[in-house]
Design a protein around this motif. Structure first.
Motif, short mmCIF file in Angstrom:
data_model
loop_
_atom_site.label_atom_id
_atom_site.label_comp_id
_atom_site.label_asym_id
_atom_site.label_seq_id
_atom_site.Cartn_x
_atom_site.Cartn_y
_atom_site.Cartn_z
N GLY A 175 0.99 -1.31 0.02
CA GLY A 175 -0.22 -0.08 -0.10
C GLY A 175 1.01 1.19 -0.26
N ALA A 176 2.01 1.26 1.14
CA ALA A 176 2.72 2.48 1.08
C ALA A 176 3.54 2.68 -0.41
CB ALA A 176 3.62 2.30 2.21
N VAL A 177 3.92 1.46 -0.93
CA VAL A 177 4.69 1.50 -2.25
C VAL A 177 3.69 2.13 -3.20
CG1 VAL A 177 5.71 0.28 -4.10
CG2 VAL A 177 6.25 -0.24 -1.78
N ARG A 178 2.47 1.68 -3.38
CA ARG A 178 1.62 2.40 -4.36
C ARG A 178 1.28 3.88 -4.23
NH1 ARG A 178 -0.75 -3.06 -3.79
NH2 ARG A 178 -0.88 -4.28 -5.54
N GLU A 179 1.38 4.13 -2.98
CA GLU A 179 1.18 5.44 -2.65
C GLU A 179 2.27 6.48 -2.93
OE1 GLU A 179 -0.37 5.91 1.11
OE2 GLU A 179 -2.19 4.47 0.91
N THR A 180 3.33 5.89 -2.89
CA THR A 180 4.76 6.75 -2.64
C THR A 180 5.46 6.64 -3.72
OG1 THR A 180 4.52 6.61 -0.16
CG2 THR A 180 6.65 7.30 -1.14
N LEU A 181 5.82 5.56 -4.46
CA LEU A 181 6.80 5.47 -5.49
C LEU A 181 6.58 5.23 -6.84
CD1 LEU A 181 9.08 2.66 -3.26
CD2 LEU A 181 9.36 5.02 -3.48
N PRO A 182 7.26 5.86 -7.71
CA PRO A 182 7.03 5.78 -9.01
C PRO A 182 7.16 4.24 -9.51
CG PRO A 182 9.48 6.59 -8.93
CD PRO A 182 8.71 6.35 -7.30
N LEU A 183 6.12 3.92 -10.32
CA LEU A 183 5.98 2.48 -10.63
C LEU A 183 5.70 2.29 -12.03
CD1 LEU A 183 3.80 1.45 -7.66
CD2 LEU A 183 6.18 1.10 -7.91
N ASP A 184 6.53 1.49 -12.95
CA ASP A 184 6.31 1.30 -14.28
C ASP A 184 6.61 -0.04 -14.59
OD1 ASP A 184 5.90 1.88 -16.95
OD2 ASP A 184 7.81 2.45 -17.14
N PRO A 185 5.84 -0.88 -14.91
CA PRO A 185 4.36 -0.68 -15.02
C PRO A 185 3.61 -0.65 -13.63
CG PRO A 185 4.64 -3.21 -15.67
CD PRO A 185 5.98 -2.30 -15.28
N PRO A 186 2.49 -0.21 -13.54
CA PRO A 186 1.63 0.12 -12.23
C PRO A 186 1.43 -1.43 -11.75
CG PRO A 186 0.58 1.29 -14.06
CD PRO A 186 1.58 0.56 -14.96
N LEU A 187 1.63 -1.49 -10.61
CA LEU A 187 1.19 -2.69 -9.70
C LEU A 187 -0.32 -2.99 -9.79
CD1 LEU A 187 3.33 -2.51 -6.65
CD2 LEU A 187 3.69 -3.97 -8.51
N GLY A 188 -0.57 -4.24 -10.13
CA GLY A 188 -2.09 -4.72 -10.18
C GLY A 188 -2.44 -4.79 -8.66
N PRO A 189 -3.73 -5.51 -8.38
CA PRO A 189 -4.05 -5.48 -7.11
C PRO A 189 -3.69 -6.79 -6.19
CG PRO A 189 -5.75 -6.51 -8.64
CD PRO A 189 -4.65 -5.92 -9.50
N LEU A 190 -2.99 -7.73 -6.86
CA LEU A 190 -2.24 -8.63 -6.16
C LEU A 190 -1.03 -8.35 -5.54
CD1 LEU A 190 -3.23 -11.69 -8.34
CD2 LEU A 190 -4.48 -10.76 -6.49
#
Length: 157
Positions: free
Chosen positions: A45-60
């Motif tokens: 949760g913290a990673v999704r809110e804070t860090l740049p992600l490419d490609p975006p993470l899915g729900p799993l």
């Protein structure tokens, strides 16, 4: 304070100096706070809110996908240096469970993004600073379920 590539443990008292130095040098800083929790759910949760992600993470929660996504996101910043700060983590010594896997992911991303052959000749110096939460000097149990560790990386990329 010198900003070095790699995974480092520092005291909370050293964080302001680190942040000042990063600002002085124009280095992007991402503060990944989990309020001292080390379970998989909180970390993702913290990673999704804070860090740049490419490609975006899915729900799993897939650790290998996180490694790829985090590496891609940090590289796409097109900054030669990046700092990630974990201000309320557990100490590095004795890391286990999900927290140990988190640290392995950071080590893998740091190593991979440092390689010319992995970055198309445009490496990114990633510096991760872990500042254990006050009172976190001992080995604390991790929360959440136990998860198998990804295979150790023998060669980046």
């Amino acid at each position: 304070m010198l900003i070095d590539r790699g995974l480092h443990e520092i005291s909370g008292a050293d964080l302001p100096g680190l942040l000042d130095e990063a600002a002085r040098q124009g280095v992007p800083v991402f503060t990944l706070s989990t309020a001292g929790r080390t379970d998989e759910e909180t970390f993702f949760g913290a990673v999704r809110e804070t860090l740049p992600l490419d490609p975006p993470l899915g729900p799993l929660h897939v650790w290998d996908a996180l490694s790829d996504s985090l590496g891609g996101g940090l590289h796409e910043l097109e900054s030669p240096r990046v700092v990630v700060v974990r201000p309320d983590a557990r100490p590095l010594a004795g890391a286990e469970g999900d927290y140990r896997i988190e640290l392995e992911i950071f080590r893998h991303v740091i190593a991979t993004l440092a390689e010319d052959r992995c970055t198309g000749g445009r490496p990114t110096q990633v510096s991760v600073y872990v500042a254990p939460a006050p009172g976190g000097g001992g080995k604390a149990p991790t929360e959440g379920r136990a998860t198998a560790s990804p295979a150790p990386v023998t060669a980046p990329c």
